[in-house]
Motif scaffolding. Structure first.
Motif, PDB file in Angstrom:
ATOM      1  N   LYS A  65      36.444  10.605 -24.517  1.00  0.00           N
ATOM      2  CA  LYS A  65      37.277  11.048 -25.636  1.00  0.00           C
ATOM      3  C   LYS A  65      37.859   9.851 -26.383  1.00  0.00           C
ATOM      4  CE  LYS A  65      38.441  15.355 -23.392  1.00  0.00           C
ATOM      5  NZ  LYS A  65      39.457  16.060 -22.608  1.00  0.00           N
ATOM      6  N   VAL A  68      35.262   8.399 -28.679  1.00  0.00           N
ATOM      7  CA  VAL A  68      35.123   9.222 -29.889  1.00  0.00           C
ATOM      8  C   VAL A  68      36.276   8.921 -30.839  1.00  0.00           C
ATOM      9  CG1 VAL A  68      35.163  11.589 -30.773  1.00  0.00           C
ATOM     10  CG2 VAL A  68      33.766  11.042 -28.785  1.00  0.00           C
ATOM     11  N   ASN A  71      36.142   5.671 -32.676  1.00  0.00           N
ATOM     12  CA  ASN A  71      35.056   5.580 -33.655  1.00  0.00           C
ATOM     13  C   ASN A  71      35.201   6.657 -34.736  1.00  0.00           C
ATOM     14  OD1 ASN A  71      32.981   3.421 -32.792  1.00  0.00           O
ATOM     15  ND2 ASN A  71      33.578   4.420 -30.888  1.00  0.00           N
ATOM     16  N   GLY A  73      36.362   9.706 -34.702  1.00  0.00           N
ATOM     17  CA  GLY A  73      36.143  11.109 -34.376  1.00  0.00           C
ATOM     18  C   GLY A  73      34.684  11.487 -34.184  1.00  0.00           C
ATOM     19  N   LYS A  74      33.782  10.536 -34.372  1.00  0.00           N
ATOM     20  CA  LYS A  74      32.350  10.787 -34.175  1.00  0.00           C
ATOM     21  C   LYS A  74      31.759   9.615 -33.420  1.00  0.00           C
ATOM     22  CE  LYS A  74      31.525  13.503 -38.333  1.00  0.00           C
ATOM     23  NZ  LYS A  74      30.730  13.612 -39.558  1.00  0.00           N
ATOM     24  N   LEU A  75      30.842   9.923 -32.535  1.00  0.00           N
ATOM     25  CA  LEU A  75      30.216   8.888 -31.730  1.00  0.00           C
ATOM     26  C   LEU A  75      28.708   9.013 -31.870  1.00  0.00           C
ATOM     27  CD1 LEU A  75      31.045   6.650 -29.714  1.00  0.00           C
ATOM     28  CD2 LEU A  75      30.845   8.342 -27.897  1.00  0.00           C
ATOM     29  N   THR A  76      28.084   7.961 -32.356  1.00  0.00           N
ATOM     30  CA  THR A  76      26.632   7.976 -32.509  1.00  0.00           C
ATOM     31  C   THR A  76      25.965   7.569 -31.198  1.00  0.00           C
ATOM     32  OG1 THR A  76      26.490   5.653 -33.175  1.00  0.00           O
ATOM     33  CG2 THR A  76      26.850   7.296 -34.938  1.00  0.00           C
ATOM     34  N   LEU A  80      27.545   4.962 -28.414  1.00  0.00           N
ATOM     35  CA  LEU A  80      27.673   5.333 -27.007  1.00  0.00           C
ATOM     36  C   LEU A  80      26.835   4.402 -26.134  1.00  0.00           C
ATOM     37  CD1 LEU A  80      28.781   7.137 -24.807  1.00  0.00           C
ATOM     38  CD2 LEU A  80      26.941   8.765 -25.295  1.00  0.00           C
TER      39      LEU A  80
END
Length: 157
Positions: A65, A68, A71, A73-76, A80
């Protein structure tokens, strides 16, 4: 089965699959379950024997979390993968330093490396003649040899 129970079970399964696999490379599923249960037990004790879903969620994959959140709120996949690689190499580095660090100061020096090599050499030099002969090497295990077809007992073809 109550909706909250189903949701909790689904969340545990998802967390174990995503977060557990991501952060616990080479750790078997029994160990992952054990760690999850330990975190849940602690949360239960800290909250008088019960926890809400929000508390449960906080216990599960805090590191994932945080990634995420860090970054936007989004994790590519690439982000990751970078985080996993960094975490893996940091674990490896800690193990290597712990293995070699003779002073216990958390650093690695040439003396630390030489000292460990001398100890290992002494272990392998079974007859203490200052040389390691082929017959002194273990046949299997950590320093074992893998014979290739046609090798005799001295490693010659």
């Amino acid at each position: 089965m109550r909706k909250t129970t189903k949701l909790a079970i689904a969340f545990i399964a998802l967390a174990g699959a995503v977060g557990g696999g991501a952060y616990a490379e080479n750790v078997d599923s029994a160990t992952m379950r054990e760690r999850t249960m330990m975190r849940l037990d602690k949360a239960m004790k800290d909250n008088n024997g019960t926890i809400t879903f929000d508390q449960f969620s906080d216990v599960m994959d805090a590191r994932l979390k945080k990634l995420v959140a860090d970054n936007g709120g989004k994790l590519t996949v690439a982000q990751l993968a970078d985080a996993l690689e960094k975490a893996r190499f940091e674990r490896m580095a800690r193990r290597i330093i712990a293995r070699y660090d003779s002073k216990g100061d958390g650093t690695l020096t040439s003396d630390d490396i030489s000292g460990r090599e001398k100890k290992l050499f002494a272990i392998l030099d079974k007859n203490n003649d200052g040389k390691i002969e082929n017959r002194e090497l273990p046949k299997s295990g950590r320093f074992g040899r893998h014979r290739q077809g046609g090798d005799d007992e001295n490693g010659m073809q």
